[in-house]
Design an enzyme around this catalytic site. Structure first.
Site, PDB file in Angstrom:
ATOM      1  N   SER A 267      -0.863  15.759 -12.394  1.00  0.00           N
ATOM      2  CA  SER A 267      -1.080  15.466 -13.814  1.00  0.00           C
ATOM      3  C   SER A 267      -1.536  16.752 -14.506  1.00  0.00           C
ATOM      4  CB  SER A 267      -2.156  14.386 -13.972  1.00  0.00           C
ATOM      5  OG  SER A 267      -2.620  14.310 -15.321  1.00  0.00           O
TER       6      SER A 267
ATOM      7  N   ASP B 173       0.820  -1.209   0.000  1.00  0.00           N
ATOM      8  CA  ASP B 173       0.000   0.000   0.000  1.00  0.00           C
ATOM      9  C   ASP B 173       0.855   1.261   0.000  1.00  0.00           C
ATOM     10  OD1 ASP B 173      -2.374   1.380   2.424  1.00  0.00           O
ATOM     11  OD2 ASP B 173      -1.899   1.920   0.349  1.00  0.00           O
TER      12      ASP B 173
HETATM   13  C1  LIG Z   1     -10.106  -2.718   4.107  1.00  0.00           C
HETATM   14  N1  LIG Z   1      -8.871  -2.734   3.333  1.00  0.00           N
HETATM   15  C2  LIG Z   1      -8.405  -4.036   2.840  1.00  0.00           C
HETATM   16  C3  LIG Z   1      -8.187  -1.572   3.010  1.00  0.00           C
HETATM   17  C4  LIG Z   1      -6.944  -1.602   2.374  1.00  0.00           C
HETATM   18  C5  LIG Z   1      -6.293  -0.413   2.042  1.00  0.00           C
HETATM   19  C6  LIG Z   1      -6.898   0.806   2.326  1.00  0.00           C
HETATM   20  C7  LIG Z   1      -6.272   2.090   1.915  1.00  0.00           C
HETATM   21  O1  LIG Z   1      -6.903   3.143   1.964  1.00  0.00           O
HETATM   22  N2  LIG Z   1      -5.005   2.081   1.499  1.00  0.00           N
HETATM   23  N3  LIG Z   1      -4.416   3.246   1.006  1.00  0.00           N
HETATM   24  C8  LIG Z   1      -8.144   0.828   2.953  1.00  0.00           C
HETATM   25  C9  LIG Z   1      -8.785  -0.350   3.300  1.00  0.00           C
END
Ligand SMILES: CN(C)c1ccc(C(=O)NN)cc1
Length: 330
Positions: free
Chosen positions: A198, A34
């Site tokens: 962008s 992430d």
């Molecule tokens: C509930 N889950 C799997 C998530 C996974 C990632 C995120 C997110 O905003 N990442 N930038 C939110 C929720």
């Protein structure tokens, strides 16, 4: 050093999961890498049993290299309202051949329902900037920050794909993974995100619209979230597309295939083109007639989010040395 691993899409490419090795002997968990956050947290032996539904659990008591950071805690909430919290260990973490020997592994004691119901997701591995890390009393470094000094090149790359596995690589740029040139753009890391601008967009075969779109490259967000003016212009080109307040988003006929959407990169005319089919994110009902749009508005967020719907059309270099983003078609 270099490393990397496969990124496998879940249904509708809602997220991509990557095997990550933790501890000794290794415990392999499938994590959601992430770039929009900076905590490495996992489902664990400490996670409230009622909040676990099928996830693989990291158990630090089964790792000879785990060391508890006594008194350290973490707590995080995401843009979609989900959250998690717990305690902190140091342990060995590897992504493919790349190993960080003393990585902060944040073990969840509580997770919100969105995580509980996501049974294949064993946690998140944040690759945002360190300022976003939530560990108290001392913030902890990301896997990338810890690995960077040893990497052949201070970069990682995201090569996400539609409906099939892609890859995250660390320390090198695979010349076979993209076509044409990589266009690099500056990053504003002041909010902890890979935040870039962008110069505009084009819809289908239409002319390029010059309009500044500032937003983040976020592998952890599923959709492409853009200013309402852009979103309205796009769906305004599609017969039958409308904003559905019940679904809280734009929906469109799944057929015919909607127009492509291109966003500009840099000031030399480069662009990333999303094939129209990427905008048919998922059917809203059993008939498959109506689809939920892969492009939605960014109102209330304060910036655009170039999530997986956008990223899977590109090969993206996250350059931690120069703090730039490189975009290429593929
Ligand atoms: C509930 N889950 C799997 C998530 C996974 C990632 C995120 C997110 O905003 N990442 N930038 C939110 C929720």
């Amino acid at each position: 050093s270099t490393g990397g691993a496969v990124a496998t899409p879940e249904d509708h490419d809602v997220e991509y999961l990557t095997p990550v090795s933790i501890g000794t002997p290794e415990q392999i968990l499938n994590l959601d890498i992430d770039t929009g956050s900076s905590d490495l947290w996992v489902f664990s032996s400490e996670t409230s049993r009622s909040e676990v539904k099928g996830q693989t659990l990291y158990d630090p008591s089964n790792s000879s290299t785990a060391q508890k950071l006594e008194g350290y805690t973490w707590s995080i909430s995401y843009g979609d309202g989900s959250s998690s919290a717990g305690e902190v260990y140091l342990d060995t973490v590897s992504i493919g051949a790349l190993t960080v020997s003393s990585q902060a592994v944040e073990v969840a004691q509580k997770v919100s329902s969105e995580f509980t119901s996501d049974s294949n997701n064993d946690g998140l591995l944040g690759l945002g900037f360190g300022s976003l890390n939530t560990v108290q009393p001392n913030a902890q470094k990301t896997f990338f920050d810890n690995a960077m000094p040893a990497l052949d090149s201070p970069v990682f790359t995201a090569d996400l794909k539609a409906g099939i596995p892609g890859r995250y690589n660390f320390g090198y740029i695979d010349p076979n993974a993209y076509t044409g040139n990589i266009t690099y753009v500056s990053v504003d890391d002041s909010q902890g995100f890979w935040d870039w601008t962008s110069p505009g967009y084009a819809i289908g075969s239409g002319s390029f619209e010059n309009t500044t779109i500032k937003g983040i490259a976020d592998t952890g967000t599923s959709l492409l979230l853009l200013p309402s003016s852009v979103v309205s212009a796009y769906y305004g080109k599609i017969s039958g597309a409308k904003y559905d307040s019940t679904q809280a988003g734009y929906v469109l006929p799944c057929s015919p295939t909607p127009p492509d959407f291109a966003f500009g990169v840099g000031d030399d005319g480069a662009a990333i083109v999303l094939p129209g089919k990427y905008i048919n994110y998922a059917p809203t009902g059993s008939s498959g007639t109506t689809c939920f749009g892969g492009i939605q508005g960014d109102s209330g967020i304060g910036f655009a989010i170039f999530g997986d719907v956008a990223l899977k059309a590109a090969f993206v270099v996250f350059d931690g040395g120069s703090k730039t983003l490189g975009w290429a078609s593929k």
